[in-house]
Design a protein around this motif. Structure first.
Motif, PDB file in Angstrom:
ATOM      1  N   LEU A  32    -144.163 -45.691  27.031  1.00  0.00           N
ATOM      2  CA  LEU A  32    -143.010 -46.251  27.738  1.00  0.00           C
ATOM      3  C   LEU A  32    -141.756 -45.568  27.213  1.00  0.00           C
ATOM      4  O   LEU A  32    -141.668 -45.241  26.035  1.00  0.00           O
ATOM      5  CB  LEU A  32    -142.892 -47.764  27.502  1.00  0.00           C
ATOM      6  N   VAL A  33    -140.811 -45.362  28.106  1.00  0.00           N
ATOM      7  CA  VAL A  33    -139.553 -44.728  27.691  1.00  0.00           C
ATOM      8  C   VAL A  33    -138.374 -45.547  28.201  1.00  0.00           C
ATOM      9  O   VAL A  33    -138.508 -46.335  29.138  1.00  0.00           O
ATOM     10  CB  VAL A  33    -139.420 -43.285  28.242  1.00  0.00           C
ATOM     11  N   ASN A  34    -137.226 -45.336  27.570  1.00  0.00           N
ATOM     12  CA  ASN A  34    -136.034 -46.060  28.006  1.00  0.00           C
ATOM     13  C   ASN A  34    -135.349 -45.331  29.165  1.00  0.00           C
ATOM     14  O   ASN A  34    -135.749 -44.237  29.566  1.00  0.00           O
ATOM     15  CB  ASN A  34    -135.087 -46.300  26.825  1.00  0.00           C
ATOM     16  N   GLU A  35    -134.312 -45.955  29.659  1.00  0.00           N
ATOM     17  CA  GLU A  35    -133.617 -45.450  30.838  1.00  0.00           C
ATOM     18  C   GLU A  35    -133.002 -44.071  30.603  1.00  0.00           C
ATOM     19  O   GLU A  35    -133.068 -43.197  31.466  1.00  0.00           O
ATOM     20  CB  GLU A  35    -132.506 -46.461  31.165  1.00  0.00           C
ATOM     21  N   SER A  84    -133.979 -41.685  28.735  1.00  0.00           N
ATOM     22  CA  SER A  84    -134.982 -40.622  28.782  1.00  0.00           C
ATOM     23  C   SER A  84    -135.412 -40.336  30.212  1.00  0.00           C
ATOM     24  O   SER A  84    -135.586 -39.179  30.596  1.00  0.00           O
ATOM     25  CB  SER A  84    -136.204 -41.021  27.953  1.00  0.00           C
ATOM     26  N   HIS A 125    -141.996 -50.135  36.146  1.00  0.00           N
ATOM     27  CA  HIS A 125    -140.843 -50.557  35.361  1.00  0.00           C
ATOM     28  C   HIS A 125    -141.140 -51.894  34.698  1.00  0.00           C
ATOM     29  O   HIS A 125    -141.592 -52.818  35.364  1.00  0.00           O
ATOM     30  CB  HIS A 125    -139.631 -50.686  36.301  1.00  0.00           C
ATOM     31  N   ASP A 129    -137.784 -55.595  29.368  1.00  0.00           N
ATOM     32  CA  ASP A 129    -137.232 -54.745  28.312  1.00  0.00           C
ATOM     33  C   ASP A 129    -136.575 -53.478  28.856  1.00  0.00           C
ATOM     34  O   ASP A 129    -136.190 -52.592  28.099  1.00  0.00           O
ATOM     35  CB  ASP A 129    -138.337 -54.366  27.317  1.00  0.00           C
ATOM     36  N   ASN A 130    -136.516 -53.389  30.155  1.00  0.00           N
ATOM     37  CA  ASN A 130    -135.955 -52.212  30.822  1.00  0.00           C
ATOM     38  C   ASN A 130    -136.577 -50.901  30.318  1.00  0.00           C
ATOM     39  O   ASN A 130    -135.878 -49.983  29.900  1.00  0.00           O
ATOM     40  CB  ASN A 130    -134.431 -52.179  30.670  1.00  0.00           C
ATOM     41  N   LEU A 131    -137.886 -50.851  30.361  1.00  0.00           N
ATOM     42  CA  LEU A 131    -138.602 -49.638  29.966  1.00  0.00           C
ATOM     43  C   LEU A 131    -139.467 -49.162  31.126  1.00  0.00           C
ATOM     44  O   LEU A 131    -139.877 -49.958  31.970  1.00  0.00           O
ATOM     45  CB  LEU A 131    -139.491 -49.923  28.746  1.00  0.00           C
ATOM     46  N   TYR A 132    -139.720 -47.869  31.155  1.00  0.00           N
ATOM     47  CA  TYR A 132    -140.520 -47.298  32.225  1.00  0.00           C
ATOM     48  C   TYR A 132    -141.831 -46.738  31.675  1.00  0.00           C
ATOM     49  O   TYR A 132    -141.839 -46.083  30.629  1.00  0.00           O
ATOM     50  CB  TYR A 132    -139.751 -46.164  32.908  1.00  0.00           C
ATOM     51  N   PRO A 176    -141.529 -38.195  27.571  1.00  0.00           N
ATOM     52  CA  PRO A 176    -141.212 -38.419  26.150  1.00  0.00           C
ATOM     53  C   PRO A 176    -141.124 -37.123  25.347  1.00  0.00           C
ATOM     54  O   PRO A 176    -140.258 -37.002  24.485  1.00  0.00           O
ATOM     55  CB  PRO A 176    -142.364 -39.299  25.658  1.00  0.00           C
TER      56      PRO A 176
END
Length: 423
Positions: free
Chosen positions: A201-204, A206, A222, A226-229, A237
């Motif tokens: 999972l990555v943040n916005e 990224s 999504h 936690d607003n992660l993708y 990543p």
RNA sequence: GGAGAGGUGGCAGAGUGGUCGAAUGCGGCGGUCUCGAAAACCGUUGACCCGGGCAACUGGGUCCGGGGGUUCGAAUCCCCCCCUCUCCGCCA
């Protein structure tokens, strides 16, 4: 993002080249140039005002120190007007910068010189083809039937537990997955790539930096809380490791590889093309990523395609390498080579790898630069490729290698699977 | 999840309202010394934007986690958010 410098210096070239991707850029480019000019004018005015305020603030400080507070008070009065003006100008500047950025991100990367125009995959050029296409008995089965017959993959259980496109791999099917992953990683490591095991999972930030956001939002899963993708590829990543960095020229090239599960929503796909392993919501892939000196990136691209070709040779699969035409290329790519293996039972070519040079387009968004031999800071070039995506490789292995005794494994894989026949 | 501490240049780390883009050390680069290297010593060393110059360079602006505020003036004061670390809890 195309660097603004390129647009200022060669707007006509940009417009011409983008036609190869069937992209009519004339209006946007003109709009960019006029916004750019406006932005610079605004900044110049703002900078002048700020310089004056800074100067006055300094004088006020000195006056207070010297105990001349009457004079200081007087000067303070005069800053009020200036303050209002700088406030307006900086708001204007911010909004112009935003407008400019919004326009620039709408331009796709420029295709390399060698890339030909074209509308669809029908116009791609086959640049290499190897191996003999197997001629199977008329009783030959497609991989989804073989998977069921030998109890290797269960699409039904995946659908029950999660949904369509999330299969379970079972027994030798599961072992085959692990074998392929290890084989691909070992080959990449032997070719000089450094292995990473990335977060899935990555943040916005990224997702923005590698270009999945904002436009491909719907293709990613999504996690809202936690607003992660969930990553659609390890490229996200792994490439983001180098976001916002200035490298030294002698650090290049940087060669990275990673295995990961990949998650894709693939909204809107349907029909026979998505049957079995042809298209999944979750699949396994080993990705190779390279960060290269701009002068070297096309040589690096050749190395990467050679690496992919060698994998397919070792797996004894008939394959071809295709240079995509302008219209079939992704938004961010300057040149892309697809590798396709022949699926004997489905009697069609399946894409198993896509190797691209993004030139400075992705680097510009990533803010990934290097100091060149003269000490100048420049954008690097980024490249990546699948080496390889598993599902269609598995499909082709199962279909092409089916015999009356069972499915035989290519020699290179046996040390990893521990078996040479699925029966 | 609870409690506390903290986020400053490549790294470590000082700086609690003005001359701070920021001490000092390490690292990097250049030099002296050396057959060469190490050590020592000397010098130098951020990114981005706008302008001037073929260029070396140079003038201005911005940046001390992110965003907003107070002030003539903010790394420093206030508010919100994010992140990291330590302890406790929970847990593969």
């Amino acid at each position: 993002m195309i660097p603004i410098q390129t647009l200022r210096e060669n707007p006509d070239y940009v417009i011409e080249r983008l036609k190869v991707k069937n992209f009519e850029a004339k209006e946007i480019v003109q709009s960019i140039l006029s916004h750019d000019e406006e932005r610079r004018k605004t900044q110049k005015m703002l900078d002048e005002k700020l310089a004056t305020s800074n100067q006055m603030a300094r004088e006020i400080g000195i006056l207070f120190k010297q105990g001349r507070s009457d004079e200081a008070q007087e000067l303070k009065m005069r800053t009020a007007q200036l303050k209002e003006e700088t406030r307006e100008l900086s708001e204007k500047l911010a909004s112009e910068e935003k407008n400019l950025e919004e326009l620039i991100v709408r331009l796709p990367n420029l295709p390399a010189e060698i890339v030909k125009p074209g509308k669809s995959s029908a116009e791609n050029e086959v640049v290499l083809q190897e191996g003999t296409l197997p001629s199977l008995e008329s009783t030959a089965l497609p991989h989804w039937e073989l998977a069921q017959k030998f109890n290797l993959i269960s699409f039904e259980l995946g659908a029950k537990v999660t949904g369509a496109g999330f299969p379970f791999y079972v027994g030798k099917g599961a072992k085959l997955q692990r074998a392929l992953i290890s084989f691909f990683l070992d080959e990449a490591i032997a070719a000089g790539f450094l292995e990473f095991e990335p977060p899935l999972l990555v943040n916005e930030d990224s997702a923005f930096a590698t270009g999945q956001l904002p436009d491909k939002e719907g293709q990613m899963y999504h996690v809202a809380i936690d607003n992660l993708y969930l990553i659609p590829t390890a490229e996200v990543p792994v490439t983001n490791l180098y976001r916002n960095m200035v490298l030294k020229h002698n650090e290049l090239p940087i060669k990275l590889c990673a295995y990961s599960a990949c998650f894709r929503r693939e909204a809107g796909s349907y029909g026979k093309d998505v049957r079995g392993l042809n298209r999944l919501h979750q699949f396994d892939k080993v990705e190779i990523v390279e960060i290269a000196h701009p002068d070297q990136s096309f040589r690096v691209l050749d190395e990467m395609t050679s690496h992919v070709a060698s994998l397919l040779r070792k797996l004894e699969l008939p394959f071809r390498m295709v240079r995509l035409c302008g219209g079939d290329m992704s938004f961010t790519s300057a040149i892309t080579y697809d590798f396709e293996v022949y699926s004997a039972a489905q009697q069609k070519w399946l894409e198993v790898s896509s190797v691209s040079n993004f030139t400075d387009y992705q680097a510009n968004r990533l803010k990934l630069r290097f100091k060149d031999e003269e000490g100048k800071t420049r954008l690097v070039h980024t490249l990546n490729g699948s080496a390889l995506a598993l599902p269609r490789i598995v499909a082709a292995l199962l279909e092409n290698n089916q015999t009356p005794e069972g499915i035989r494994m290519p020699k290179a894989l046996v040390p990893y699977t521990g078996f040479d026949l699925i029966s």
